[in-house]
Write an enzyme that holds these catalytic residues in place. Structure first.
Site, PDB file in Angstrom:
ATOM      1  N   CYS A  87      -6.599  -7.811   4.156  1.00  0.00           N
ATOM      2  CA  CYS A  87      -7.848  -6.924   4.267  1.00  0.00           C
ATOM      3  C   CYS A  87      -9.276  -7.722   4.595  1.00  0.00           C
ATOM      4  O   CYS A  87      -9.777  -7.541   5.732  1.00  0.00           O
ATOM      5  CB  CYS A  87      -8.226  -6.170   2.963  1.00  0.00           C
ATOM      6  SG  CYS A  87      -6.916  -4.728   2.758  1.00  0.00           S
ATOM      7  N   VAL A 146       0.937  -1.270   0.034  1.00  0.00           N
ATOM      8  CA  VAL A 146       0.014   0.001  -0.086  1.00  0.00           C
ATOM      9  C   VAL A 146       0.677   1.261   0.072  1.00  0.00           C
ATOM     10  O   VAL A 146       0.548   2.230  -0.817  1.00  0.00           O
ATOM     11  CB  VAL A 146      -0.861   0.005   1.334  1.00  0.00           C
ATOM     12  CG1 VAL A 146      -1.689   1.308   1.365  1.00  0.00           C
ATOM     13  CG2 VAL A 146      -1.927  -1.114   1.031  1.00  0.00           C
ATOM     14  N   THR A 172      -2.150  -3.741   9.532  1.00  0.00           N
ATOM     15  CA  THR A 172      -3.097  -4.028  10.914  1.00  0.00           C
ATOM     16  C   THR A 172      -3.630  -5.310  10.929  1.00  0.00           C
ATOM     17  O   THR A 172      -4.735  -5.478  10.589  1.00  0.00           O
ATOM     18  CB  THR A 172      -4.068  -3.181  10.881  1.00  0.00           C
ATOM     19  OG1 THR A 172      -4.884  -2.872   9.603  1.00  0.00           O
ATOM     20  CG2 THR A 172      -3.558  -1.708  11.656  1.00  0.00           C
TER      21      THR A 172
END
Length: 438
Positions: free
Chosen positions: A267, A24, A92
Protein backbone atom coordinates in the site's frame (compact mmCIF):
# COMPACT_ATOMS: atom_id res chain seq x y z
CA UNK A 1 -33.92 -5.94 -10.64
CA UNK A 2 -31.15 -4.18 -8.70
CA UNK A 3 -33.21 -2.64 -5.92
CA UNK A 4 -34.31 -6.12 -4.82
CA UNK A 5 -30.74 -7.47 -4.62
CA UNK A 6 -30.10 -6.26 -1.07
CA UNK A 7 -33.25 -7.95 0.25
CA UNK A 8 -32.50 -11.12 -1.67
CA UNK A 9 -29.04 -11.26 -0.10
CA UNK A 10 -30.57 -10.96 3.37
CA UNK A 11 -33.05 -13.72 2.57
CA UNK A 12 -30.17 -15.94 1.36
CA UNK A 13 -31.81 -16.16 -2.05
CA UNK A 14 -28.77 -14.55 -3.65
CA UNK A 15 -25.08 -14.84 -2.86
CA UNK A 16 -22.15 -12.48 -2.49
CA UNK A 17 -18.75 -13.43 -3.93
CA UNK A 18 -15.29 -12.33 -2.90
CA UNK A 19 -12.69 -12.51 -5.69
CA UNK A 20 -9.23 -12.63 -4.14
CA UNK A 21 -8.72 -14.11 -0.67
CA UNK A 22 -5.56 -12.50 0.61
CA UNK A 23 -4.91 -10.23 3.59
CA UNK A 24 -7.77 -7.96 2.48
CA UNK A 25 -10.29 -10.22 0.76
CA UNK A 26 -10.41 -13.07 3.26
CA UNK A 27 -11.40 -10.93 6.31
CA UNK A 28 -14.11 -9.31 4.16
CA UNK A 29 -15.46 -12.71 3.14
CA UNK A 30 -15.50 -13.93 6.75
CA UNK A 31 -17.27 -10.77 7.94
CA UNK A 32 -19.98 -10.94 5.28
CA UNK A 33 -20.52 -14.66 5.86
CA UNK A 34 -22.01 -13.77 9.25
CA UNK A 35 -24.82 -11.96 7.42
CA UNK A 36 -25.21 -13.45 3.93
CA UNK A 37 -24.22 -16.43 1.78
CA UNK A 38 -20.62 -15.96 0.59
CA UNK A 39 -18.54 -17.59 -2.13
CA UNK A 40 -14.81 -17.05 -1.58
CA UNK A 41 -12.82 -17.46 -4.80
CA UNK A 42 -9.08 -17.47 -5.31
CA UNK A 43 -6.87 -18.88 -8.07
CA UNK A 44 -4.39 -20.19 -5.51
CA UNK A 45 -5.50 -23.77 -4.90
CA UNK A 46 -2.99 -24.24 -2.07
CA UNK A 47 -4.44 -21.27 -0.22
CA UNK A 48 -8.00 -22.51 -0.78
CA UNK A 49 -7.09 -25.92 0.63
CA UNK A 50 -5.63 -24.29 3.75
CA UNK A 51 -8.84 -22.33 4.28
CA UNK A 52 -10.88 -25.50 3.87
CA UNK A 53 -8.71 -27.13 6.53
CA UNK A 54 -9.44 -24.23 8.89
CA UNK A 55 -5.98 -22.66 8.61
CA UNK A 56 -5.49 -18.91 8.25
CA UNK A 57 -2.09 -18.36 6.55
CA UNK A 58 -2.57 -14.58 6.74
CA UNK A 59 -3.13 -14.64 10.54
CA UNK A 60 -5.68 -11.85 10.02
CA UNK A 61 -8.70 -13.52 11.60
CA UNK A 62 -7.14 -16.68 13.05
CA UNK A 63 -7.70 -20.39 12.53
CA UNK A 64 -10.79 -20.58 14.74
CA UNK A 65 -12.61 -17.97 12.65
CA UNK A 66 -11.72 -19.85 9.47
CA UNK A 67 -12.91 -23.15 10.94
CA UNK A 68 -16.26 -21.70 11.98
CA UNK A 69 -16.99 -19.53 8.94
CA UNK A 70 -19.64 -20.49 6.40
CA UNK A 71 -17.69 -19.05 3.45
CA UNK A 72 -17.72 -21.43 0.51
CA UNK A 73 -14.02 -21.43 -0.38
CA UNK A 74 -13.32 -22.42 -3.99
CA UNK A 75 -10.83 -22.20 -6.84
CA UNK A 76 -13.54 -23.05 -9.38
CA UNK A 77 -14.39 -19.82 -11.19
CA UNK A 78 -17.74 -21.14 -12.43
CA UNK A 79 -18.98 -20.95 -8.83
CA UNK A 80 -19.04 -17.17 -9.32
CA UNK A 81 -22.11 -17.62 -11.54
CA UNK A 82 -24.07 -18.39 -8.40
CA UNK A 83 -23.50 -14.90 -6.98
CA UNK A 84 -25.05 -11.56 -7.89
CA UNK A 85 -23.02 -9.15 -5.71
CA UNK A 86 -19.29 -9.41 -6.40
CA UNK A 87 -16.39 -7.81 -4.51
CA UNK A 88 -12.97 -7.81 -6.19
CA UNK A 89 -10.07 -7.54 -3.74
CA UNK A 90 -6.89 -8.44 -5.60
CA UNK A 91 -3.49 -6.75 -5.16
CA UNK A 92 -2.34 -3.89 -7.38
CA UNK A 93 1.48 -3.92 -7.26
CA UNK A 94 4.00 -1.95 -9.31
CA UNK A 95 6.48 -3.14 -11.92
CA UNK A 96 10.25 -2.87 -11.46
CA UNK A 97 10.13 0.55 -13.13
CA UNK A 98 7.47 1.70 -10.62
CA UNK A 99 4.67 1.77 -13.19
CA UNK A 100 1.33 0.25 -12.11
CA UNK A 101 0.96 -3.49 -12.61
CA UNK A 102 -2.73 -3.86 -13.34
CA UNK A 103 -2.47 -7.51 -14.41
CA UNK A 104 -4.10 -8.88 -11.21
CA UNK A 105 -7.14 -6.58 -11.46
CA UNK A 106 -7.37 -7.15 -15.21
CA UNK A 107 -7.14 -10.91 -14.66
CA UNK A 108 -9.82 -10.82 -11.98
CA UNK A 109 -12.07 -8.76 -14.27
CA UNK A 110 -11.55 -11.32 -17.06
CA UNK A 111 -12.44 -14.26 -14.83
CA UNK A 112 -15.42 -12.50 -13.30
CA UNK A 113 -16.57 -11.24 -16.69
CA UNK A 114 -16.87 -14.69 -18.21
CA UNK A 115 -18.92 -15.79 -15.22
CA UNK A 116 -21.03 -12.65 -14.80
CA UNK A 117 -24.81 -12.93 -14.93
CA UNK A 118 -27.50 -10.33 -15.61
CA UNK A 119 -28.56 -8.22 -12.65
CA UNK A 120 -25.16 -8.34 -10.93
CA UNK A 121 -23.31 -5.57 -9.14
CA UNK A 122 -19.50 -5.61 -9.17
CA UNK A 123 -17.57 -3.62 -6.56
CA UNK A 124 -13.81 -3.19 -6.84
CA UNK A 125 -11.71 -2.71 -3.69
CA UNK A 126 -8.21 -2.80 -5.21
CA UNK A 127 -6.23 0.43 -4.92
CA UNK A 128 -5.99 2.06 -8.35
CA UNK A 129 -5.58 5.49 -9.90
CA UNK A 130 -8.77 7.40 -10.75
CA UNK A 131 -10.41 6.00 -13.87
CA UNK A 132 -9.29 2.37 -13.72
CA UNK A 133 -12.66 0.94 -12.65
CA UNK A 134 -14.68 2.58 -15.42
CA UNK A 135 -12.04 2.86 -18.15
CA UNK A 136 -10.21 -0.46 -17.80
CA UNK A 137 -12.23 -2.92 -15.70
CA UNK A 138 -15.70 -2.22 -17.15
CA UNK A 139 -14.66 -2.82 -20.79
CA UNK A 140 -13.11 -6.16 -19.77
CA UNK A 141 -16.30 -7.19 -17.93
CA UNK A 142 -18.39 -6.23 -20.97
CA UNK A 143 -16.11 -8.00 -23.43
CA UNK A 144 -15.96 -11.25 -21.48
CA UNK A 145 -19.63 -11.36 -20.46
CA UNK A 146 -21.27 -9.95 -23.56
CA UNK A 147 -23.34 -7.83 -21.17
CA UNK A 148 -23.75 -4.05 -21.12
CA UNK A 149 -22.70 -2.05 -18.08
CA UNK A 150 -25.53 0.11 -16.79
CA UNK A 151 -28.12 -2.17 -18.35
CA UNK A 152 -27.20 -5.79 -17.57
CA UNK A 153 -24.86 -5.15 -14.65
CA UNK A 154 -23.59 -2.22 -12.58
CA UNK A 155 -20.32 -1.32 -10.90
CA UNK A 156 -19.11 0.41 -7.78
CA UNK A 157 -15.87 1.08 -5.96
CA UNK A 158 -15.13 0.82 -2.25
CA UNK A 159 -11.42 1.08 -1.41
CA UNK A 160 -10.02 -1.34 1.12
CA UNK A 161 -8.78 0.19 4.35
CA UNK A 162 -7.77 -2.95 6.23
CA UNK A 163 -4.41 -2.59 7.98
CA UNK A 164 -2.69 -6.03 7.97
CA UNK A 165 -1.62 -7.17 11.42
CA UNK A 166 -3.71 -4.47 13.14
CA UNK A 167 -6.19 -5.99 15.56
CA UNK A 168 -7.79 -2.63 16.44
CA UNK A 169 -8.40 -0.97 13.08
CA UNK A 170 -10.41 -3.67 11.34
CA UNK A 171 -12.98 -3.80 8.54
CA UNK A 172 -15.77 -3.38 11.09
CA UNK A 173 -14.24 -0.38 12.87
CA UNK A 174 -12.99 1.74 9.95
CA UNK A 175 -15.45 4.00 8.15
CA UNK A 176 -15.92 2.66 4.61
CA UNK A 177 -15.88 4.79 1.50
CA UNK A 178 -18.47 3.55 -1.00
CA UNK A 179 -19.36 4.68 -4.51
CA UNK A 180 -21.47 3.59 -7.43
CA UNK A 181 -21.92 4.35 -11.10
CA UNK A 182 -25.33 5.86 -10.35
CA UNK A 183 -27.50 6.72 -7.36
CA UNK A 184 -29.26 3.35 -7.29
CA UNK A 185 -25.98 1.43 -7.27
CA UNK A 186 -24.53 3.70 -4.59
CA UNK A 187 -27.48 3.10 -2.27
CA UNK A 188 -27.32 -0.70 -2.68
CA UNK A 189 -23.54 -0.82 -2.23
CA UNK A 190 -23.83 1.35 0.88
CA UNK A 191 -26.53 -0.85 2.41
CA UNK A 192 -24.59 -4.04 1.73
CA UNK A 193 -21.41 -2.74 3.37
CA UNK A 194 -23.37 -1.34 6.31
CA UNK A 195 -24.19 -4.96 7.14
CA UNK A 196 -20.62 -5.49 8.36
CA UNK A 197 -19.05 -2.06 8.85
CA UNK A 198 -20.08 -0.87 12.30
CA UNK A 199 -18.33 2.48 11.81
CA UNK A 200 -20.66 3.29 8.92
CA UNK A 201 -20.02 4.39 5.35
CA UNK A 202 -19.13 7.58 3.52
CA UNK A 203 -20.92 7.93 0.19
CA UNK A 204 -18.48 9.39 -2.33
CA UNK A 205 -20.05 11.39 -5.12
CA UNK A 206 -18.45 9.30 -7.86
CA UNK A 207 -16.27 6.25 -8.45
CA UNK A 208 -13.32 8.44 -9.43
CA UNK A 209 -13.61 10.42 -6.20
CA UNK A 210 -13.49 7.17 -4.20
CA UNK A 211 -10.49 5.93 -6.21
CA UNK A 212 -8.68 9.23 -5.65
CA UNK A 213 -9.48 9.29 -1.93
CA UNK A 214 -7.86 5.91 -1.43
CA UNK A 215 -4.73 6.61 -3.41
CA UNK A 216 -4.03 9.88 -1.55
CA UNK A 217 -4.49 8.32 1.91
CA UNK A 218 -1.32 6.29 1.58
CA UNK A 219 0.47 8.96 -0.44
CA UNK A 220 -0.03 11.39 2.44
CA UNK A 221 1.35 8.87 4.93
CA UNK A 222 4.28 8.11 2.63
CA UNK A 223 5.21 11.80 2.41
CA UNK A 224 5.04 12.24 6.19
CA UNK A 225 7.30 9.23 6.79
CA UNK A 226 9.70 10.52 4.12
CA UNK A 227 9.96 13.77 6.08
CA UNK A 228 10.78 11.80 9.23
CA UNK A 229 13.40 9.77 7.34
CA UNK A 230 15.00 12.94 6.03
CA UNK A 231 15.07 14.37 9.55
CA UNK A 232 16.67 11.16 10.76
CA UNK A 233 19.45 11.48 8.18
CA UNK A 234 20.07 15.10 9.18
CA UNK A 235 19.98 14.46 12.93
CA UNK A 236 22.31 11.47 12.63
CA UNK A 237 24.85 13.76 10.97
CA UNK A 238 24.41 16.14 13.90
CA UNK A 239 24.82 13.38 16.48
CA UNK A 240 21.27 13.93 17.75
CA UNK A 241 18.91 11.08 18.60
CA UNK A 242 15.86 11.40 16.32
CA UNK A 243 13.57 9.48 18.65
CA UNK A 244 14.39 11.89 21.48
CA UNK A 245 13.69 14.86 19.18
CA UNK A 246 10.31 13.45 18.18
CA UNK A 247 9.40 12.74 21.80
CA UNK A 248 10.09 16.37 22.64
CA UNK A 249 8.29 17.78 19.58
CA UNK A 250 5.37 15.42 20.17
CA UNK A 251 4.42 17.27 23.34
CA UNK A 252 2.77 19.92 21.14
CA UNK A 253 -0.92 19.14 20.55
CA UNK A 254 -0.82 19.44 16.75
CA UNK A 255 2.50 17.72 16.03
CA UNK A 256 1.86 14.75 13.73
CA UNK A 257 2.80 11.38 15.21
CA UNK A 258 5.05 9.89 12.50
CA UNK A 259 8.39 8.08 12.84
CA UNK A 260 11.23 7.21 10.47
CA UNK A 261 11.38 3.71 9.04
CA UNK A 262 11.42 1.42 6.04
CA UNK A 263 8.32 1.92 3.91
CA UNK A 264 7.32 -1.28 2.15
CA UNK A 265 4.22 -3.40 1.76
CA UNK A 266 1.54 -3.39 -0.88
CA UNK A 267 0.00 0.00 0.00
CA UNK A 268 2.13 2.86 1.29
CA UNK A 269 5.18 1.98 -0.80
CA UNK A 270 3.09 1.38 -3.92
CA UNK A 271 0.03 3.65 -4.05
CA UNK A 272 1.91 6.92 -4.62
CA UNK A 273 3.26 5.52 -7.88
CA UNK A 274 -0.29 4.94 -9.12
CA UNK A 275 -1.16 8.58 -8.55
CA UNK A 276 2.03 9.96 -10.11
CA UNK A 277 1.65 7.60 -13.09
CA UNK A 278 -1.77 9.03 -13.86
CA UNK A 279 -0.45 12.55 -13.35
CA UNK A 280 2.34 11.87 -15.89
CA UNK A 281 -0.29 10.68 -18.38
CA UNK A 282 -1.92 14.08 -18.01
CA UNK A 283 1.36 15.96 -18.47
CA UNK A 284 2.13 16.76 -14.84
CA UNK A 285 5.37 15.61 -13.23
CA UNK A 286 4.98 15.11 -9.49
CA UNK A 287 7.44 16.95 -7.27
CA UNK A 288 6.53 16.36 -3.62
CA UNK A 289 5.16 12.80 -3.98
CA UNK A 290 8.09 11.44 -6.01
CA UNK A 291 10.61 13.26 -3.83
CA UNK A 292 9.19 11.43 -0.80
CA UNK A 293 9.28 8.15 -2.68
CA UNK A 294 12.96 8.58 -3.54
CA UNK A 295 13.84 9.17 0.10
CA UNK A 296 11.85 6.15 1.31
CA UNK A 297 13.10 3.86 -1.44
CA UNK A 298 16.71 4.61 -0.45
CA UNK A 299 16.35 3.89 3.27
CA UNK A 300 17.34 0.22 3.02
CA UNK A 301 20.63 1.24 1.39
CA UNK A 302 21.08 3.95 4.04
CA UNK A 303 20.69 1.40 6.86
CA UNK A 304 23.21 -0.96 5.24
CA UNK A 305 25.72 1.86 4.78
CA UNK A 306 25.43 2.77 8.46
CA UNK A 307 25.94 -0.86 9.39
CA UNK A 308 29.23 -0.77 7.46
CA UNK A 309 30.27 2.53 9.09
CA UNK A 310 29.57 1.13 12.55
CA UNK A 311 31.53 -2.05 11.80
CA UNK A 312 34.52 0.05 10.74
CA UNK A 313 34.21 2.26 13.83
CA UNK A 314 34.19 -0.89 15.97
CA UNK A 315 37.46 -2.06 14.33
CA UNK A 316 35.75 -5.00 12.66
CA UNK A 317 36.63 -6.27 9.19
CA UNK A 318 33.80 -5.49 6.79
CA UNK A 319 34.57 -8.15 4.20
CA UNK A 320 33.03 -11.48 5.26
CA UNK A 321 31.50 -9.93 8.38
CA UNK A 322 28.50 -11.80 9.74
CA UNK A 323 25.34 -9.76 10.24
CA UNK A 324 22.04 -11.09 11.60
CA UNK A 325 18.88 -9.31 10.47
CA UNK A 326 15.96 -9.78 12.86
CA UNK A 327 12.74 -9.38 10.91
CA UNK A 328 11.94 -9.58 7.20
CA UNK A 329 8.24 -8.73 6.80
CA UNK A 330 7.18 -5.30 5.56
CA UNK A 331 5.69 -4.49 8.98
CA UNK A 332 5.53 -5.88 12.50
CA UNK A 333 3.35 -8.82 13.63
CA UNK A 334 2.34 -9.73 10.09
CA UNK A 335 3.54 -12.63 7.87
CA UNK A 336 3.39 -10.57 4.64
CA UNK A 337 6.77 -10.13 2.92
CA UNK A 338 5.52 -8.53 -0.30
CA UNK A 339 7.50 -5.42 -1.21
CA UNK A 340 9.51 -5.62 2.00
CA UNK A 341 12.35 -3.13 2.11
CA UNK A 342 14.43 -5.45 4.30
CA UNK A 343 15.55 -7.13 1.08
CA UNK A 344 17.24 -3.84 0.14
CA UNK A 345 19.36 -4.11 3.31
CA UNK A 346 20.19 -7.73 2.49
CA UNK A 347 21.24 -6.96 -1.08
CA UNK A 348 23.26 -3.90 -0.12
CA UNK A 349 25.16 -5.80 2.58
CA UNK A 350 26.05 -8.46 0.04
CA UNK A 351 27.56 -5.71 -2.15
CA UNK A 352 30.11 -5.24 0.64
CA UNK A 353 30.76 -9.01 0.76
CA UNK A 354 29.00 -9.17 4.13
CA UNK A 355 27.20 -12.40 5.05
CA UNK A 356 23.62 -11.61 6.15
CA UNK A 357 21.49 -14.21 7.94
CA UNK A 358 17.78 -13.58 8.50
CA UNK A 359 15.51 -14.43 11.43
CA UNK A 360 11.74 -13.96 11.26
CA UNK A 361 9.35 -16.10 13.32
CA UNK A 362 6.31 -14.29 11.85
CA UNK A 363 7.09 -14.28 8.13
CA UNK A 364 5.66 -16.60 5.50
CA UNK A 365 8.87 -18.54 4.81
CA UNK A 366 7.59 -20.11 1.57
CA UNK A 367 6.59 -16.73 0.20
CA UNK A 368 9.95 -15.22 1.14
CA UNK A 369 11.87 -17.99 -0.59
CA UNK A 370 9.66 -17.79 -3.68
CA UNK A 371 9.81 -14.00 -3.98
CA UNK A 372 13.36 -13.30 -2.84
CA UNK A 373 15.24 -16.60 -2.68
CA UNK A 374 15.98 -16.13 1.04
CA UNK A 375 15.80 -18.66 3.85
CA UNK A 376 15.33 -17.97 7.54
CA UNK A 377 17.35 -19.22 10.50
CA UNK A 378 16.18 -20.01 14.00
CA UNK A 379 17.41 -17.30 16.36
CA UNK A 380 18.63 -20.03 18.71
CA UNK A 381 21.19 -21.02 16.08
CA UNK A 382 22.55 -17.51 15.58
CA UNK A 383 26.08 -17.18 16.98
CA UNK A 384 29.34 -15.30 16.32
CA UNK A 385 27.74 -12.25 14.69
CA UNK A 386 29.67 -9.04 14.14
CA UNK A 387 26.50 -6.94 14.01
CA UNK A 388 22.78 -7.31 14.61
CA UNK A 389 20.14 -5.33 12.72
CA UNK A 390 16.81 -5.36 14.57
CA UNK A 391 14.77 -4.47 11.50
CA UNK A 392 11.14 -5.24 12.35
CA UNK A 393 9.43 -4.54 15.67
CA UNK A 394 7.69 -7.90 16.07
CA UNK A 395 6.20 -8.50 19.53
CA UNK A 396 8.35 -11.63 19.73
CA UNK A 397 11.47 -9.46 19.47
CA UNK A 398 10.29 -6.97 22.08
CA UNK A 399 10.79 -9.64 24.74
CA UNK A 400 14.50 -9.98 23.96
CA UNK A 401 16.69 -9.09 26.91
CA UNK A 402 20.26 -7.86 26.70
CA UNK A 403 21.42 -11.32 27.85
CA UNK A 404 19.57 -12.90 24.90
CA UNK A 405 21.17 -10.52 22.43
CA UNK A 406 24.64 -10.96 23.93
CA UNK A 407 24.54 -14.63 22.91
CA UNK A 408 24.25 -13.72 19.24
CA UNK A 409 27.68 -12.06 19.01
CA UNK A 410 31.23 -13.22 18.58
CA UNK A 411 34.26 -11.49 20.07
CA UNK A 412 34.93 -7.76 19.95
CA UNK A 413 32.65 -4.74 20.21
CA UNK A 414 28.96 -5.48 19.69
CA UNK A 415 27.35 -3.47 16.87
CA UNK A 416 23.57 -3.11 17.12
CA UNK A 417 21.29 -1.29 14.68
CA UNK A 418 17.84 -0.94 16.22
CA UNK A 419 15.90 0.42 13.23
CA UNK A 420 12.58 0.98 15.00
CA UNK A 421 14.01 1.98 18.38
CA UNK A 422 12.53 -1.09 20.04
CA UNK A 423 15.23 -1.42 22.70
CA UNK A 424 16.49 0.83 25.49
CA UNK A 425 19.35 2.81 23.97
CA UNK A 426 20.98 3.80 27.28
CA UNK A 427 20.95 0.23 28.57
CA UNK A 428 22.85 -1.06 25.56
CA UNK A 429 25.28 1.85 25.37
CA UNK A 430 26.05 1.41 29.07
CA UNK A 431 26.78 -2.26 28.35
CA UNK A 432 29.37 -1.20 25.78
CA UNK A 433 27.37 -1.67 22.60
CA UNK A 434 27.81 0.41 19.50
CA UNK A 435 24.11 1.35 19.22
CA UNK A 436 22.52 3.07 16.17
CA UNK A 437 18.93 3.72 15.14
CA UNK A 438 17.00 5.83 12.65
Amino acid sequence: MYCELYEELLKHNEKLSLVGLGYVGMPIAVAFAKKVEVIGFDLNSEKINLYKLGIDPTKEVGDEAIKSTTVGFTDDETELRNAKFHIVAVPTPVNSDHTPDLSPVKGASTILGRNLTKGSIVVFESTVYPGVTEEICVPILERESGLICGVDFKVGYSPERINPGDKIHRLETIKKIVSGMDKETLEIVAKVYELVVEAGVHKAESIKVAEAAKVIENSQRDINIAFMNELSIIFNKMGIDTKAVLAAAGTKWNFLNFYPGLVGGHCIGVDPYYLTYKAEMLGYHSQIILSGRRINDDMGKYVAENCVKNLIAADKTVKNANVAILGFTFKENCPDTRNTKIIDIVNELKEYNINPVIVDPEADSKEAERLYGVQFMDIRKIRDMDAIILAVAHRKFSHLQIADINKLYGSGKKVLLDIKGLLDRKEFETAGYSYWRL
